[in-house]
Write a protein that holds these residues in place. Structure first.
Motif, PDB file in Angstrom:
ATOM      1  N   ALA A  59     -14.438  -6.684  -2.269  1.00 31.76           N
ATOM      2  CA  ALA A  59     -14.033  -6.184  -3.582  1.00 31.76           C
ATOM      3  C   ALA A  59     -13.833  -4.668  -3.553  1.00 31.76           C
ATOM      4  O   ALA A  59     -12.864  -4.143  -4.122  1.00 31.76           O
ATOM      5  CB  ALA A  59     -15.080  -6.552  -4.630  1.00 31.76           C
ATOM      6  N   ILE A  60     -14.736  -3.966  -2.888  1.00 31.12           N
ATOM      7  CA  ILE A  60     -14.626  -2.509  -2.786  1.00 31.12           C
ATOM      8  C   ILE A  60     -13.384  -2.106  -1.988  1.00 31.12           C
ATOM      9  O   ILE A  60     -12.666  -1.174  -2.353  1.00 31.12           O
ATOM     10  CB  ILE A  60     -15.895  -1.915  -2.143  1.00 31.12           C
ATOM     11  CG1 ILE A  60     -17.088  -2.109  -3.098  1.00 31.12           C
ATOM     12  CG2 ILE A  60     -15.703  -0.434  -1.829  1.00 31.12           C
ATOM     13  CD1 ILE A  60     -18.417  -1.725  -2.497  1.00 31.12           C
ATOM     14  N   LEU A  61     -13.112  -2.840  -0.893  1.00 32.93           N
ATOM     15  CA  LEU A  61     -11.914  -2.557  -0.104  1.00 32.93           C
ATOM     16  C   LEU A  61     -10.650  -2.797  -0.917  1.00 32.93           C
ATOM     17  O   LEU A  61      -9.665  -2.059  -0.796  1.00 32.93           O
ATOM     18  CB  LEU A  61     -11.900  -3.415   1.168  1.00 32.93           C
ATOM     19  CG  LEU A  61     -12.871  -3.028   2.277  1.00 32.93           C
ATOM     20  CD1 LEU A  61     -12.727  -3.983   3.454  1.00 32.93           C
ATOM     21  CD2 LEU A  61     -12.632  -1.596   2.728  1.00 32.93           C
ATOM     22  N   PHE A  62     -10.670  -3.838  -1.734  1.00 39.38           N
ATOM     23  CA  PHE A  62      -9.516  -4.115  -2.595  1.00 39.38           C
ATOM     24  C   PHE A  62      -9.286  -2.946  -3.547  1.00 39.38           C
ATOM     25  O   PHE A  62      -8.143  -2.499  -3.731  1.00 39.38           O
ATOM     26  CB  PHE A  62      -9.739  -5.397  -3.393  1.00 39.38           C
ATOM     27  CG  PHE A  62      -8.607  -5.724  -4.335  1.00 39.38           C
ATOM     28  CD1 PHE A  62      -7.535  -6.492  -3.913  1.00 39.38           C
ATOM     29  CD2 PHE A  62      -8.609  -5.250  -5.650  1.00 39.38           C
ATOM     30  CE1 PHE A  62      -6.476  -6.788  -4.775  1.00 39.38           C
ATOM     31  CE2 PHE A  62      -7.567  -5.544  -6.513  1.00 39.38           C
ATOM     32  CZ  PHE A  62      -6.495  -6.319  -6.065  1.00 39.38           C
ATOM     33  N   ILE A  63     -10.348  -2.462  -4.162  1.00 39.90           N
ATOM     34  CA  ILE A  63     -10.237  -1.352  -5.103  1.00 39.90           C
ATOM     35  C   ILE A  63      -9.717  -0.100  -4.395  1.00 39.90           C
ATOM     36  O   ILE A  63      -8.866   0.622  -4.922  1.00 39.90           O
ATOM     37  CB  ILE A  63     -11.591  -1.071  -5.771  1.00 39.90           C
ATOM     38  CG1 ILE A  63     -11.993  -2.273  -6.649  1.00 39.90           C
ATOM     39  CG2 ILE A  63     -11.541   0.206  -6.604  1.00 39.90           C
ATOM     40  CD1 ILE A  63     -13.398  -2.189  -7.204  1.00 39.90           C
ATOM     41  N   ILE A  64     -10.216   0.157  -3.178  1.00 39.44           N
ATOM     42  CA  ILE A  64      -9.761   1.325  -2.408  1.00 39.44           C
ATOM     43  C   ILE A  64      -8.279   1.195  -2.069  1.00 39.44           C
ATOM     44  O   ILE A  64      -7.495   2.133  -2.234  1.00 39.44           O
ATOM     45  CB  ILE A  64     -10.589   1.484  -1.120  1.00 39.44           C
ATOM     46  CG1 ILE A  64     -12.028   1.860  -1.463  1.00 39.44           C
ATOM     47  CG2 ILE A  64      -9.963   2.548  -0.217  1.00 39.44           C
ATOM     48  CD1 ILE A  64     -12.948   1.904  -0.261  1.00 39.44           C
ATOM     49  N   ALA A  65      -7.890   0.004  -1.592  1.00 32.63           N
ATOM     50  CA  ALA A  65      -6.488  -0.219  -1.219  1.00 32.63           C
ATOM     51  C   ALA A  65      -5.572  -0.079  -2.422  1.00 32.63           C
ATOM     52  O   ALA A  65      -4.473   0.480  -2.329  1.00 32.63           O
ATOM     53  CB  ALA A  65      -6.331  -1.601  -0.588  1.00 32.63           C
ATOM     54  N   LEU A  96       1.511  -7.479  -0.818  1.00 36.13           N
ATOM     55  CA  LEU A  96       0.643  -8.101   0.183  1.00 36.13           C
ATOM     56  C   LEU A  96      -0.804  -8.121  -0.307  1.00 36.13           C
ATOM     57  O   LEU A  96      -1.516  -9.119  -0.132  1.00 36.13           O
ATOM     58  CB  LEU A  96       0.741  -7.348   1.509  1.00 36.13           C
ATOM     59  CG  LEU A  96       2.031  -7.527   2.316  1.00 36.13           C
ATOM     60  CD1 LEU A  96       2.012  -6.603   3.539  1.00 36.13           C
ATOM     61  CD2 LEU A  96       2.215  -8.967   2.749  1.00 36.13           C
ATOM     62  N   LEU A  97      -1.211  -7.019  -0.923  1.00 31.80           N
ATOM     63  CA  LEU A  97      -2.589  -6.919  -1.424  1.00 31.80           C
ATOM     64  C   LEU A  97      -2.831  -7.878  -2.578  1.00 31.80           C
ATOM     65  O   LEU A  97      -3.758  -8.698  -2.538  1.00 31.80           O
ATOM     66  CB  LEU A  97      -2.869  -5.482  -1.866  1.00 31.80           C
ATOM     67  CG  LEU A  97      -4.240  -5.224  -2.497  1.00 31.80           C
ATOM     68  CD1 LEU A  97      -5.337  -5.404  -1.451  1.00 31.80           C
ATOM     69  CD2 LEU A  97      -4.301  -3.825  -3.090  1.00 31.80           C
ATOM     70  N   THR A  98      -1.988  -7.786  -3.607  1.00 32.65           N
ATOM     71  CA  THR A  98      -2.224  -8.578  -4.813  1.00 32.65           C
ATOM     72  C   THR A  98      -1.930 -10.066  -4.591  1.00 32.65           C
ATOM     73  O   THR A  98      -2.700 -10.916  -5.034  1.00 32.65           O
ATOM     74  CB  THR A  98      -1.377  -8.049  -5.977  1.00 32.65           C
ATOM     75  OG1 THR A  98       0.002  -8.007  -5.593  1.00 32.65           O
ATOM     76  CG2 THR A  98      -1.817  -6.647  -6.368  1.00 32.65           C
TER      77      THR A  98
END
Length: 216
Positions: A59-65, A96-98
């Motif tokens: 979750a933290i990596l998603f927020i950073i990305a 790609l992320l979402t």
């Protein structure tokens, strides 16, 4: 202006021009971060039930990305390094992320597949359209307009809220009111993002065939 200068000024920018600018390197790093995020999220299991720590890290990596999306855009504008590669790869990195997060969430039963499918149809369709526009004579990759940008903000906020395993802080039997409200807001934000997604997609199609500026 000489004939040579006229030809150079009217020449279609190459996709590889400025591919290694600092702003584009940040975009490439975001794509690598997406792969790491997806791997951790999958290993964590549905709602983080297999490994809660990995779910928090994912979750933290998603927020950073998602947050670094603004960094490469800011760098490109500030240092006058806006490139065709950047305008193409930046929205692709976002998608790609979402889209990756949406697929994993739906596979885990955290989000209805109908929501993810509608997002995917729009995102994949518009990405294909971008290549189509780029390959037309005199065509250029079109930067994002406000409906698409707003869609991305709501999408990233909603998915961030969904990925954070807030249920960890609730009693095991009965969900407290704050947790019910939290997930209600989470899905509401995602549904608003879906509406903006379809709306901005319709604008992109209209402007593509109407000859106006395209939306993301």
């Amino acid at each position: 202006m000489t004939d040579e200068q006229t030809v150079q000024s009217s020449k279609k920018p190459s996709l590889l021009d400025g591919w290694n600018t600092p702003a584009n390197l940040v975009t490439y790093s975001r794509i690598v971060l997406v792969v790491i995020f997806l791997a951790l999220d999958i290993m964590a299991g549905a709602w983080g039930s297999d490994n809660l720590t990995l779910r928090w890290v994912a979750a933290i990596l998603f927020i950073i990305a998602a947050s670094t999306d603004k960094i490469d855009g800011w760098m490109a504008r500030t240092y006058n390094q806006v490139t065709e590669m950047g305008k193409l790869m930046d929205p692709i990195a976002d998608k790609l992320l979402t889209c990756g997060a949406l697929i994993v969430c739906s596979a885990f039963g955290e989000l209805g597949w109908w929501v993810t499918v509608l997002f995917l149809i729009r995102e994949i369709g518009i990405t294909v359209m971008r290549f189509f526009v780029m390959e037309r004579p005199g065509g250029k990759v079109i930067a994002a307009a406000w409906p698409g940008k707003l869609k991305t903000v709501f999408q990233c906020v909603g998915l961030s809220m969904l990925l954070l395993p807030m249920w960890q802080f609730a009693p095991s039997q009965n969900a407290p009111t704050w947790l019910v409200v939290y997930y209600f807001l989470t899905y509401a934000v995602i549904y608003v993002a879906l509406i903006l997604c379809l709306y901005s997609g319709a604008i992109y199609l209209y402007n593509t065939f109407g000859g106006r500026k395209q939306a993301k």
